[in-house]
Every structure is written in structure tokens, then in C-alpha cells.
Design an enzyme around this catalytic site. Structure first.
Site, PDB file in Angstrom:
ATOM      1  N   GLU A 195      -3.862 -10.832   0.106  1.00  0.00           N
ATOM      2  CA  GLU A 195      -4.658 -10.777   1.333  1.00  0.00           C
ATOM      3  C   GLU A 195      -6.074 -11.188   0.973  1.00  0.00           C
ATOM      4  O   GLU A 195      -6.621 -10.741  -0.041  1.00  0.00           O
ATOM      5  CB  GLU A 195      -4.682  -9.359   1.930  1.00  0.00           C
ATOM      6  CG  GLU A 195      -3.328  -8.907   2.429  1.00  0.00           C
ATOM      7  CD  GLU A 195      -3.319  -7.481   3.005  1.00  0.00           C
ATOM      8  OE1 GLU A 195      -4.363  -7.009   3.486  1.00  0.00           O
ATOM      9  OE2 GLU A 195      -2.242  -6.858   2.956  1.00  0.00           O
ATOM     10  N   GLU A 233       0.821  -1.213   0.000  1.00  0.00           N
ATOM     11  CA  GLU A 233       0.000   0.000   0.000  1.00  0.00           C
ATOM     12  C   GLU A 233       0.856   1.263   0.000  1.00  0.00           C
ATOM     13  O   GLU A 233       0.782   2.077   0.917  1.00  0.00           O
ATOM     14  CB  GLU A 233      -0.995  -0.046   1.153  1.00  0.00           C
ATOM     15  CG  GLU A 233      -1.925  -1.229   0.951  1.00  0.00           C
ATOM     16  CD  GLU A 233      -3.046  -1.363   1.972  1.00  0.00           C
ATOM     17  OE1 GLU A 233      -2.781  -1.172   3.158  1.00  0.00           O
ATOM     18  OE2 GLU A 233      -4.175  -1.661   1.564  1.00  0.00           O
TER      19      GLU A 233
HETATM   20  C1  GAL Z   1      -4.984  -4.243   3.980  1.00  0.00           C
HETATM   21  C2  GAL Z   1      -3.605  -3.947   4.484  1.00  0.00           C
HETATM   22  C3  GAL Z   1      -3.298  -4.653   5.757  1.00  0.00           C
HETATM   23  C4  GAL Z   1      -4.433  -4.489   6.710  1.00  0.00           C
HETATM   24  C5  GAL Z   1      -5.662  -5.038   6.113  1.00  0.00           C
HETATM   25  C6  GAL Z   1      -6.874  -4.867   6.991  1.00  0.00           C
HETATM   26  O1  GAL Z   1      -5.403  -3.229   3.170  1.00  0.00           O
HETATM   27  O2  GAL Z   1      -2.641  -4.295   3.553  1.00  0.00           O
HETATM   28  O3  GAL Z   1      -2.130  -4.125   6.296  1.00  0.00           O
HETATM   29  O4  GAL Z   1      -4.614  -3.148   6.985  1.00  0.00           O
HETATM   30  O5  GAL Z   1      -5.959  -4.328   4.945  1.00  0.00           O
HETATM   31  O6  GAL Z   1      -6.739  -5.461   8.204  1.00  0.00           O
END
Ligand code: GAL
Length: 942
Positions: A484, A414
Site C-alpha cells: 500500500e 493487518e
Molecule cells: C492500511 C490498511 C487499509 C486501509 C488503509 C488506510 O493500514 O491496510 O485497509 O485501512 O490503511 O486507508
């Protein structure tokens, strides 16, 4: 005094070029971990630099433990942790940081061990300091650095003396580096990783790069170690003895995450012998099919995102904690880690090599807060910052390049898009063309070898799998991962099995990484149990968004981890009772199943009546076979298990549940009015309200319709999401305050019928609910009929009844899904059996309390002297507080047991989803209001 370095965009001065890290060698070293004298100042200029001078008396100073974060020490005397997700906790005016910049002066004296050679050269290594440090040794300023989760070394031999060395380190919480370290986590200043003095003998090793490729077509490995200092490489097991720089090709067993074969070797530069652990493997992006292959085979990542976390020590992790993480991952079949969002303690990667995990090693770079200004001034797209970005890339790659486990480098997280990222990628490719590059933040994949996304929903992932995702042609040729997904905040994540089906169906989908491994709760026994954002009075914070892991802060697996482990288990076992067969599928990428043994058991009413072993052919990766089961009578159930040589269960499968026995009995007792009561079989009711009072002498709080659940983090949904946020809508519709209107109590020949309408104030929606009570001499049966009225636009949280039992009720036994919690889209790990527990152990202790603890597919449950049979099976939940209390609680410590055990018997539940940061509940798990009928039979246990 000059503090210009704090705001300077440059990474630092005085340190040595980055190089490979190794845990130990023949050269001596001295750990400088331990108790350091410590003084905290509110600003960079509160104190001058005299503390670093020779002869300074640190009178009145406190102490801290190094490695450690000062805000987690000193019982609050040294400030507090602060949590923000992406907002900078200071005004955004890069590269400037506030005047109020907590600054910790650290002092430690040390003597050299007697055996420390007198020949001079030595390196002082800091493995991690947040966020900016300036260092003096024996009064001499040796430099300053930024890059918190990266190593920094200084040549100090010329300054050392045998005894009474004084090391002074000034650490600033904020610096220009903070703009590059805006990861979603606690802000935790301090010297949080090891400090070590390394003896550097003449002809010691400097940097070296182990290249260990594997050619799957010939079964040979090619080893070449490039070293800044010439020397010899020995790998006795392979008969290798070669000069550095020379390539040797020999037959080897390859390294994979499933078969982490390491060969012990040494690099000998004359003055130093460095142990090597060599894993032969080759990683490519195959242009023929656009897939990531290791040793010629496409891999499927079943991964997690791992932040470093310890509930008392923050990001200062000891080796045992790291090992525990790796062991827990392996136990739950996880095969990949993304080191979100910074290079971990280097010893963690040694463990990944040893136990076998694919690693995406991510650089310490995130500038997420700039999103608030449309990415204007983003350091990742500003040439002035590029040296700092390149410094970070180099420190990561040089430190970690000798780990076979590392298969992809990640530029960061990010950080928008920009020239700095491209410069990093170009530098990395030049330095290490043998690995692939990952970065999620650029949809055009300009700098990367993989199309990576976060939180894409199932439908989109399927489109990508089919190649229907559009985007630039160059991206369409790339493999896809979700770096993620499945946000594991609170109860959940739901929908894992549905994702896994997609990953297994489409080659292009090479897997995914659950967000995230562990809840970052800060231990606070007395007050909160575990603290989260806001609990330290932070000006800006993001609450419990920091508790979104598969492990609770103390590393107890949550039901989410158990579910994930089941969904990704490496052998699929599908039992077809009708056909009398079991289908076994090997889902490893590299291993056959010869290390597993298989057993079957045949269960009636959840108890095994027969068991045996099952012979399964030696299946190669991806292969499947159908195996015959012994003949059996009907009405029972098969469970087939695969175990490894240690007896650990690796996979299991069950045949479809046998159907519930039909209730042939008749319930013909007559309800009889007796004063203010109505009696019916073993039960007594309030004659006016029709509410059940006692059954078989056990006093109960009468069952009545219940649709409310304590909204989960996933029900609440992320505030920034445009999607339906059910937690809010349920409250808006008043589902937490339903009124129960009594429309009639009717005594029939063989039934007591209570007619009601259950509805929220202010709305025209409602649920017509009829309770029909019947009985025989011992048993009482409740049939509930529900008919929705009005325009229900939202799903129900749950549909069932809630009743109260006397507080003494404790031991629980049930025949149904277990042993753990399950909801409609988190139920893969629930297996049918007879389970025992007690009311407290049924609770899942989410750091922020919320709905939890349901057991799926329950046929009967025993609790508080009652047996409850379902018709059909039901969801069972029991707790010592009401749902309303659970809903109101903010921390574990808010949950105080009352005098009643509240039992929910649910006909249906709304799914869980992962909308706390991702998609909601899939349509098939949505509890849409519709007419329903369900029944329970109660009887007193003898
Ligand atoms: C993503 C980010 C993580 C965390 C997650 C939400 O956007 O990369 O670091 O913030 O969302 O828990």
C-alpha cells in the site's frame, strides 16, 4: 434452539471440502439469485427455527434481492451500513459477539428446471455471505458456515424434489468470524454473492489443479492437470490430448499481464466437461538475485488495492462492474491488483486472466482491532483459531488456484503476527509451491517471499532499494514491494512520480500498490450525494477515511488516477527541443513496441501548426532509442504521442515549455482621482481603499492576497500520525482568517500603489503586500510583491490573489496545463495546450469537498469577458463558492453556487503529499514563505 455456532471459533459444519471454482460447465446449474423473502430480527434468538420447516407461510415478510446486503435495501427499514477502519464496532471479547446481532432470515422456493436430470446429486454453492449463515433445505438442517468472502458448498441432491423446494438461510451479521474480518470498510451483512445449485452428474469433476509452467529458455510450456476424478485434458490449439495427471510439454506463447495469452481447453471427467483457460507462466523468487521473476524476467508491479465496491450495491458486484474495473485499470496502465483484503468475486479473477493483471490474492483475514490491546488475544496467534485460519487459506487457494493471473497468495492484512499465520503459510506452501507468499504484517518476513510494507516514505524506500534498510539478513535477501502506498484520499495522492523514479532505479523495488482503487461512498442522492462514515449515525466510525480511492464511487476516474496512469505509462517519451530529438524508452517488462505508432506535433501558443509520424525502432523491453525530429523554428513546443492499433493514446511527452514572451509594452497611463474613484486606463478603483472596482466596465470583487485553501484530506493528515498536520496548524496560525490592513494608497505618475499587511489575529507573523497597478489604454496590470515578516514555521497553503467575477462568468479557455487538475506534486498528467471548459466542469467533486480544481502553468486564461495573462505563469482556480464555503462543506450537496465566480490566480501552491495515511509533502514541493513578486495583466475581450 442452539446458536452456539455463532460464537464458536470453528469455521462451520456440514460443508464440502473446498475445490476449484469455474464459471460454467456441461453440468446443469440453477441460479438462485433474485428476490428472496426476508425477515430481519434484532437478535439471534428473536425467532425460532420454524421458518425453515416445510409448509411455513412467510406472511408479512419483506423481500430482498440476492445477491445483496440487507442494510442497503428496504430504505432504511433493514438497518444501516456502519463504517469503521480498524475498531470493532462491538466489545472485544473474542469469540463472543453482542446479543444485538441483526439476523436476517431468507427464504426462497424453487423448482428444478424440466431438463434437470433425475439422477440426484447436486451441490448448493454460496459464493459469499457475511458473516455467518445456517442453511436448511426442505426442512433439513444442512449446516452452517463462516468466512464471508469465500465459497461454501453443500451436498443437497438427496434433499431435492422436482418442485417446491424450500431453501432457508439464516444470516447473522456478527459471529466469531467477524473477529477475523476487521477490514477497513463498511460492515455489510447479507448474502452478497451468488447462490447456485449445481447438478453433479455421475463422474463429474470434483477438484482439479491446472499446472501450466513456462520454460523461457526453451519456449515450451508444460501442462499437467491433477484431478480428483480421472479424465482427459484437451487443448486443441496445442494438439494436446492427455490424461489427467500426465505432463505434456509443447511450444507455447507464455501468459503475462502484458500478453495475456490464454489457451482454451477442457477437462473431461466422463460425466462433466469443464472449460479451462490455460495461461502458461512460471513464477519464482530467484535465489541468484532475490527478485520475483515471471518466465525468467523480473516484474515491476504498478498496482492498485481493490476492494469490491458499488455505491448502491456495496460488495455485491455484477459482472459488468467487475469488467469496468478491469478495463479502467488497463486503460490507465495498471498491471497489478492486490485483492484487498479478501478474495474477490471469483469471476473477477477470470477477467484478470483475460485482460492481463498480476494478482496478489489476499485471504479474508484481518484482526486489526486487536492493535488497541497490544495484540493481546489476537486470533492469529491463538491455536484455538488456527482451524478457522486454515479453513480460510484453503478456501481461497482451492477456489483460485487455476488462475494464471494469481502470482502471490497473501495471508491477509493487518492481523499482527503469530502461529496461525505461520500455519497458513506452511499449508499454502505445501499445497501450491508454484506461487509466492505475501503478508505485510510481519517485519521479520518469517512466512513470506517478499518484504512488503505500507506507506513507507520516499527516503526509506530509497534506503531499501540501496539495501541499506537493516533488519534480519533473511529479509535483506528479499525483494521489496509497497503493498500500500500513495493514499488516494481526496485530492491526491502527491509524490507518485517521485516514487516511480525509485522503483525504476532500484531492482530490489518491485513496485507498489496504490491505496486504493475506489471510494466506498454510499449513494444517497437527496441528502449527501455520497454518504460516508458517521452519516448513518454510527456509534463508532472513521468518517470519510472510507473514501480514499482513485475512482469516485460512480467509477469516474479522479485526477489521481489520471496522474497515476501518466506516471506508470509503459513508454517514456522525452523530447529535447534544443537537440531536435526525442528519446523513447520501452518500460514494458515483456512487450516490444511494435504494437504502437508514434506521431509528433509542433504547437505554437498551444495550437498545432504541423504534425507528422515518427518512426521508432522496434524496441524490446527496457530498450531506448533516440529519434530525430523534423527541423523547426523556435518558440513552439513538441508533443510526441504513442498510440495503439485502436488509436488509444498509450503515452505522450512534450518538450519543455517555451518561455513566456517578454512584455515589451509599457504601461504608462496615469491614475486620476475622480471623486470617490481613481481611474487608471480601463479600470476604476475605490479611492479610499485602492480596491479595484471595474475593469473595462466589468464589475469585480477586488483581487487581494489569498493564502488559504480548503484543507485537503492529505493536508489534514491522519490523527494517529506524529507528523506535522498542516490543516490543523494552518488553522492554529489563523491562515483561514487573515486580516488585511491598509497602510497606504499612493497615486504616482504611472501607477496606483496600495500598501498592505496581511496577517492573522493573535500572531506576529504577517505578509507585507504591495499591489502596484499600471495600465495602458486597454490593459491593466497588477504586480504583487509579498515579503514575509516574523517567524513562519509553516508552509503556506497557497500564495496568490483571489478576485470575484459576476456570476454569469461560465465558459473558460486557458493556455496552460490541462485538461485536469494539477498541484506541484500531482502534475505529471498536465500537458500544455489551449483548453476549454466551464466553471462547473473545473471542479473535482471529491466526496468530502476540499481544495481542488487548480490548473497548472497557466499563461493566460479567459473567463467572464476578461483575459488574464500571467507573468510568470500561474495556477488557475475558479468556482461558484468561496474557499471558506468549500472548507465548511462536508458533502457535495453542501456546495451551493452563489452570485460570484471566485477566481484564484496563484503564484505558488503547497504540494499535496499523501499524509492522510502516509508521508507528507516532499521538501521540493513545500511552499515556504519567502519574498515573491508576480504579475497579471487584465483586459476585456472584444
Ligand atoms: C492500511 C490498511 C487499509 C486501509 C488503509 C488506510 O493500514 O491496510 O485497509 O485501512 O490503511 O486507508
Amino acid at each position: 434452539m442452539s446458536f452456539a455456532y455463532v460464537d464458536d471459533v470453528l469455521p462451520g459444519h456440514g460443508s464440502l471440502p473446498p475445490r476449484a471454482w469455474y464459471a460454467a460447465s456441461s453440468a446443469g446449474s440453477l441460479s438462485l439469485n433474485g428476490q428472496w423473502r426476508f425477515r430481519l430480527a434484532p437478535a439471534v434468538d428473536t425467532y425460532d427455527e420454524s421458518f425453515a420447516a416445510e409448509g411455513y407461510e412467510a406472511d408479512g415478510w419483506s423481500e430482498v434481492t440476492v445477491p445483496g446486503h440487507w442494510v442497503l435495501q428496504g430504505d432504511g427499514a433493514f438497518g444501516s451500513p456502519a463504517y469503521t477502519n480498524h475498531l470493532y464496532p462491538f466489545p472485544v471479547d473474542p469469540p463472543h459477539v453482542p446479543t444485538e446481532n441483526p439476523t436476517g432470515d431468507h427464504l426462497r422456493t424453487f423448482d428444478l428446471p424440466d431438463e434437470w436430470p433425475a439422477d440426484g446429486a447436486a451441490t448448493l454453492r454460496f459464493d459469499g455471505v457475511e458473516s455467518c449463515a445456517r442453511v436448511w433445505l426442505n426442512g433439513t438442517d444442512i449446516g452452517e458456515f463462516k468466512g464471508s468472502r469465500l465459497p461454501h458448498e453443500f451436498a443437497v441432491g438427496h434433499l431435492l424434489r422436482p418442485a417446491g423446494n424450500v431453501l432457508a438461510v439464516r444470516v447473522h451479521q456478527w459471529s466469531s468470524g467477524s473477529y477475523l474480518e476487521d477490514q477497513d470498510q463498511w460492515w455489510l451483512p447479507g448474502i452478497f454473492r451468488d447462490v447456485t445449485l449445481l447438478h453433479r452428474p455421475a463422474d463429474c469433476a470434483l477438484d482439479f489443479f491446472v499446472h501450466a509452467a513456462y520454460d523461457h529458455t526453451t519456449g515450451t510450456g508444460t501442462l499437467r492437470v491433477d484431478s480428483d476424478v480421472d479424465g482427459r485434458i484437451a487443448v486443441p490449439e496445442l494438439g494436446v490430448d492427455a490424461a489427467t495427471g500426465d505432463a505434456v510439454t509443447v511450444p507455447v506463447e507464455p501468459w503475462t499481464a502484458e500478453t495475456p495469452r490464454l489457451y482454451a481447453g477442457t477437462l473431461d471427467t466422463g460425466g462433466e466437461r469443464v472449460p479451462l483457460r490455460i495461461g502458461f507462466r512460471t513464477v519464482v523468487l530467484d535465489p541468484a538475485d532475490g527478485l520475483i521473476k515471471v518466465n525468467g524476467t523480473p516484474v515491476l508491479f504498478k498496482g492498485v488495492n481493490r476492494h469490491e465496491w458499488h455505491p448502491e450495491h456495496g460488495r455485491a458486484l455484477d459482472l459488468e462492474t467487475m469488467r469496468r474495473d478491469v478495463e479502467l485499470m488497463k486503460e490507465h496502465h495498471i498491471n497489478a491488483v492486490r485483492t484487498s483484503h479478501y478474495p474477490p468475486h471469483p469471476a473477477f479473477l477470470d477477467l484478470c486472466d483475460e485482460y492481463g493483471l498480476w494478482v496478489i490474492d489476499e485471504c479474508d483475514l484481518e484482526t486489526h482491532g486487536f492493535i488497541e490491546q497490544g495484540w493481546r488475544d489476537n486470533p492469529a496467534d491463538d491455536d484455538r483459531w488456527t482451524p478457522a485460519l486454515l479453513d480460510r487459506a484453503a478456501r481461497m487457494v482451492e477456489r483460485d488456484k487455476n488462475h494464471p493471473s494469481v502470482v502471490l497468495w497473501s495471508l491477509g492484512n493487518e492481523a499482527g503476527t503469530g502461529r496461525g499465520l505461520t500455519a497458513m503459510a506452511e499449508w499454502i506452501r505445501g499445497r501450491d509451491p508454484e506461487r509466492l507468499i505475501h503478508y505485510e504484517g510481519d517485519l521479520n518476513c518469517r512466512d513470506t517471499d517478499v518484504y512488503s510494507r505500507m506507506y513507507a516514505d520516499h527516503a526509506e524506500v530509497e534506503r531499501v532499494g540501496r539495501g541499506l534498510d537493516g533488519g534480519p539478513a533473511s529479509r535483506r535477501a528479499l525483494p521489496f514491494i509497497l503493498c500500500e502506498y500513495a493514499h488516494a484520499m481526496g485530492n491526491g495522492p502527491g509524490g507518485l512520480a517521485d516514487y516511480q523514479r525509485l522503483f525504476e532505479t532500484y531492482d530490489r523495488l518491485q513496485g507498489a500498490f496504490v491505496w486504493e482503487w475506489i471510494d466506498h461512498g454510499v449513494k444517497d442522492e437527496g441528502r449527501y450525494g455520497y454518504a460516508y462514515g458517521g452519516d448513518f449515525g454510527e456509534e463508532l466510525h472513521d468518517g470519510n477515511f472510507v473514501c480514499d480511492g482513485l475512482l469516485f464511487p460512480d467509477r469516474t476516474p479522479s485526477p489521481g488516477l489520471v496522474e497515476f496512469g501518466k506516471v506508470i505509462e509503459p513508454v517514456r517519451i522525452t523530447v529535447d527541443a534544443a537537440a531536435g530529438t526525442v528519446r523513447v524508452t520501452n518500460r514494458y517488462d515483456f512487450r516490444d513496441l511494435s504494437h504502437l505508432s508514434f506521431t509528433w506535433s509542433y504547437e505554437v501558443e498551444g495550437e498545432a501548426v504541423e504534425a507528422g509520424t515518427l518512426s521508432v525502432p522496434r524496441l524490446g523491453p527496457g530498450e531506448a532509442a533516440e529519434v530525430k525530429l523534423p527541423p523547426s523554428p523556435d518558440g513552439g513546443q513538441w508533443t510526441v504521442r504513442a498510440r495503439d492499433a485502436d488509436g488509444q493514446e498509450v503515452a505522450w511527452g512534450q518538450s519543455a515549455a517555451p518561455s513566456l514572451p517578454v512584455q515589451p509594452e509599457r504601461f504608462e497611463e496615469r491614475p486620476v482621482r475622480a471623486g470617490r474613484l481613481v481611474t487608471l486606463g480601463p479600470a476604476a478603483f475605490d479611492a479610499r481603499t485602492g480596491a479595484l472596482r471595474t475593469v473595462g466596465g466589468v464589475e469585480v470583487v477586488a483581487p487581494r492576497l489569498d493564502v488559504w485553501r480548503a484543507p485537503t484530506d492529505n493536508d489534514e493528515g491522519g490523527s494517529w500520525q506524529g507528523r506535522e498536520r498542516l490543516g490543523l496548524q494552518w488553522r492554529e496560525f489563523g491562515l483561514h482568517r487573515m486580516q488585511h490592513r491598509l497602510d497606504g494608497v499612493e497615486l504616482g505618475d504611472d501607477a496606483l500603489t496600495v500598501r498592505t499587511r496581511v496577517a492573522p489575529a493573535g500572531r506576529d507573523i504577517g505578509l507585507r503586500t504591495v499591489y502596484r497597478w499600471t495600465a495602458d489604454a486597454e490593459r491593466l496590470r497588477l504586480t504583487v510583491s509579498v515579503a514575509p515578516e516574523g517567524d513562519w514555521r509553516i508552509p503556506l497553503p497557497r500564495l496568490g490573489v483571489r478576485l470575484g467575477l459576476p456570476g454569469g462568468a461560465d465558459a473558460v479557455r486557458w493556455f496552460g496545463g490541462g485538461p485536469g487538475e494539477a498541484y506541484p506534486d500531482t502534475r505529471s498528467a498536465a500537458r500544455l495546450g489551449v483548453w476549454r471548459s466551464d466553471v462547473d466542469a473545473l471542479q473535482t467533486p471529491y466526496v468530502r469537498p476540499q481544495e481542488n480544481g487548480a490548473r497548472a502553468d497557466v499563461r493566460w486564461a479567459e473567463l467572464g469577458g476578461l483575459r488574464i495573462d500571467g507573468d510568470p505563469e500561474f495556477w488557475f482556480t475558479a468556482r461558484r463558492w468561496t474557499t471558506e464555503h468549500l472548507d465548511a462543506a462536508a458533502h457535495r450537496t453542501d456546495l451551493v453556487p452563489g452570485d460570484t465566480v471566485w477566481v484564484n490566480l496563484d503564484h505558488a501552491q503547497q504540494g499535496i503529499g499523501s499524509q492522510s495515511c502516509g508521508p507528507g509533502v516532499l521538501p521540493q514541493y513545500r511552499l515556504t514563505p519567502s519574498p515573491a513578486q508576480f504579475a497579471f495583466t487584465f483586459r476585456v475581450l472584444a
